[in-house]
Design a protein around this motif. Structure first.
Motif, PDB file in Angstrom:
ATOM      1  N   ARG A   1      10.433  -1.607  11.200  1.00 50.02           N
ATOM      2  CA  ARG A   1      11.297  -0.474  10.868  1.00 50.02           C
ATOM      3  C   ARG A   1      11.286  -0.197   9.364  1.00 50.02           C
ATOM      4  NH1 ARG A   1      14.801  -3.338  14.593  1.00 50.02           N
ATOM      5  NH2 ARG A   1      14.715  -2.322  16.638  1.00 50.02           N
ATOM      6  N   ARG A   2      11.209  -1.245   8.551  1.00 57.71           N
ATOM      7  CA  ARG A   2      11.139  -1.063   7.094  1.00 57.71           C
ATOM      8  C   ARG A   2       9.879  -0.294   6.707  1.00 57.71           C
ATOM      9  NH1 ARG A   2      11.734  -6.320   3.628  1.00 57.71           N
ATOM     10  NH2 ARG A   2      11.539  -4.735   1.982  1.00 57.71           N
TER      11      ARG A   2
ATOM     12  N   LYS B   1      10.042   7.881   3.721  1.00 58.67           N
ATOM     13  CA  LYS B   1      10.647   8.164   2.419  1.00 58.67           C
ATOM     14  C   LYS B   1       9.629   8.710   1.435  1.00 58.67           C
ATOM     15  CE  LYS B   1      11.544   4.832  -0.511  1.00 58.67           C
ATOM     16  NZ  LYS B   1      12.147   3.613  -1.131  1.00 58.67           N
ATOM     17  N   ARG B   2       8.415   8.212   1.515  1.00 56.70           N
ATOM     18  CA  ARG B   2       7.375   8.612   0.566  1.00 56.70           C
ATOM     19  C   ARG B   2       6.494   9.745   1.079  1.00 56.70           C
ATOM     20  NH1 ARG B   2       6.597   4.996  -3.629  1.00 56.70           N
ATOM     21  NH2 ARG B   2       7.827   3.071  -3.495  1.00 56.70           N
TER      22      ARG B   2
ATOM     23  N   ALA C   1       0.824  -1.203   0.000  1.00 54.99           N
ATOM     24  CA  ALA C   1       0.000   0.000   0.000  1.00 54.99           C
ATOM     25  C   ALA C   1       0.863   1.259   0.000  1.00 54.99           C
ATOM     26  CB  ALA C   1      -0.937  -0.009   1.203  1.00 54.99           C
ATOM     27  N   LEU C   2       1.902   1.271   0.822  1.00 50.38           N
ATOM     28  CA  LEU C   2       2.814   2.423   0.828  1.00 50.38           C
ATOM     29  C   LEU C   2       3.486   2.586  -0.530  1.00 50.38           C
ATOM     30  CD1 LEU C   2       4.475   1.861   4.321  1.00 50.38           C
ATOM     31  CD2 LEU C   2       2.872   3.697   3.730  1.00 50.38           C
ATOM     32  N   SER C   3       3.884   1.479  -1.122  1.00 51.36           N
ATOM     33  CA  SER C   3       4.529   1.524  -2.438  1.00 51.36           C
ATOM     34  C   SER C   3       3.589   2.064  -3.499  1.00 51.36           C
ATOM     35  CB  SER C   3       5.018   0.123  -2.834  1.00 51.36           C
ATOM     36  OG  SER C   3       5.984  -0.352  -1.905  1.00 51.36           O
ATOM     37  N   ALA C   4       2.286   1.881  -3.277  1.00 53.12           N
ATOM     38  CA  ALA C   4       1.285   2.389  -4.218  1.00 53.12           C
ATOM     39  C   ALA C   4       0.898   3.832  -3.916  1.00 53.12           C
ATOM     40  CB  ALA C   4       0.040   1.504  -4.173  1.00 53.12           C
ATOM     41  N   GLY C   5       1.563   4.426  -2.922  1.00 51.09           N
ATOM     42  CA  GLY C   5       1.302   5.831  -2.606  1.00 51.09           C
ATOM     43  C   GLY C   5       0.124   6.061  -1.687  1.00 51.09           C
TER      44      GLY C   5
END
Length: 210
Positions: free
Chosen positions: A109-110, A117-118, A88-92
């Motif tokens: 932590r990742r 980062k986003r 979900a984070l990778s998809a914004g």
């Protein structure tokens, strides 16, 4: 289906099991959000929840790609929390996940690093420490009502998840169990009242042979 508001935060729910009904029902109490879609490993379960709450049933990938979804509510089993939240984070998308955040500290932590980062928001249950009892306890302690606190304790007793949960298997798999599933309620309250954890000591025993 009602028209979508551009001024509200669009919510997509992934995981339509037992806990989802509480979130879906209570969403109507908050003016700034709007339920828009749900997904589940079981298409039938997603379709059922979608019909009950007047939202769309989608596949997980379709929900993550949907521009109307601003925040993903991750209500999957603990072992799936990291993968769903990271996707979900990778998809914004912003993410709020049921506890635990992840099943290991490194994966947690990742997720925190990826959100930072986003420039996305990442939150995790439980929020029960913000309830009336938790806030009153915090206020009384701040006012010095009990003097200087020196220790805190919490206990959980129960006869087993299988006596009330319709699908208790997750509780006995990695990421489940009393520490991951129920521990966060007590630990979050203690941290809120006493401050961050500095050291950890643990011991365990098995009451009977399997």
């Amino acid at each position: 289906m009602p028209a979508k508001s551009k001024e509200k935060l669009g919510i997509g729910v992934i995981g339509c099991g037992n806990i989802s009904m509480t979130y879906l029902r209570n969403a109507a109490l908050f003016g700034g959000i709007e339920l828009r879609a749900c997904a589940d490993i079981s298409a039938d379960m997603a379709a059922l929840r979608a019909k009950e709450y007047g939202i769309r049933a989608l596949g997980v990938d379709a929900l993550l790609a949907d521009p109307e979804i601003d925040l993903v509510l991750n209500l999957t089993i603990p072992a799936a929390h990291f993968d769903i939240s990271f996707s979900a984070l990778s998809a914004g998308k912003h993410v709020f996940t049921e506890k635990p955040l992840a099943t290991s500290a490194s994966d947690g932590r990742r997720l925190v690093a990826e959100a930072a980062k986003r420039g996305l928001l990442l939150g995790s249950a439980p929020d029960t420490f913000l309830g009336a009892a938790g806030r009153r306890a915090r206020r009384l302690m701040d006012e010095g009502a009990i003097g200087r606190p020196v220790t805190g304790t919490a206990f959980m007793m129960g006869r087993g998840m299988e006596h009330w949960h319709p699908n208790p298997q997750f509780y006995y798999q990695p990421g489940g169990g009393p520490v991951f599933d129920m521990g966060p309620y007590y630990l979050t309250m203690l941290v809120n009242l006493l401050g961050p954890v500095e050291r950890v000591m643990a011991m365990a025993t098995r009451g009977q042979e399997e």
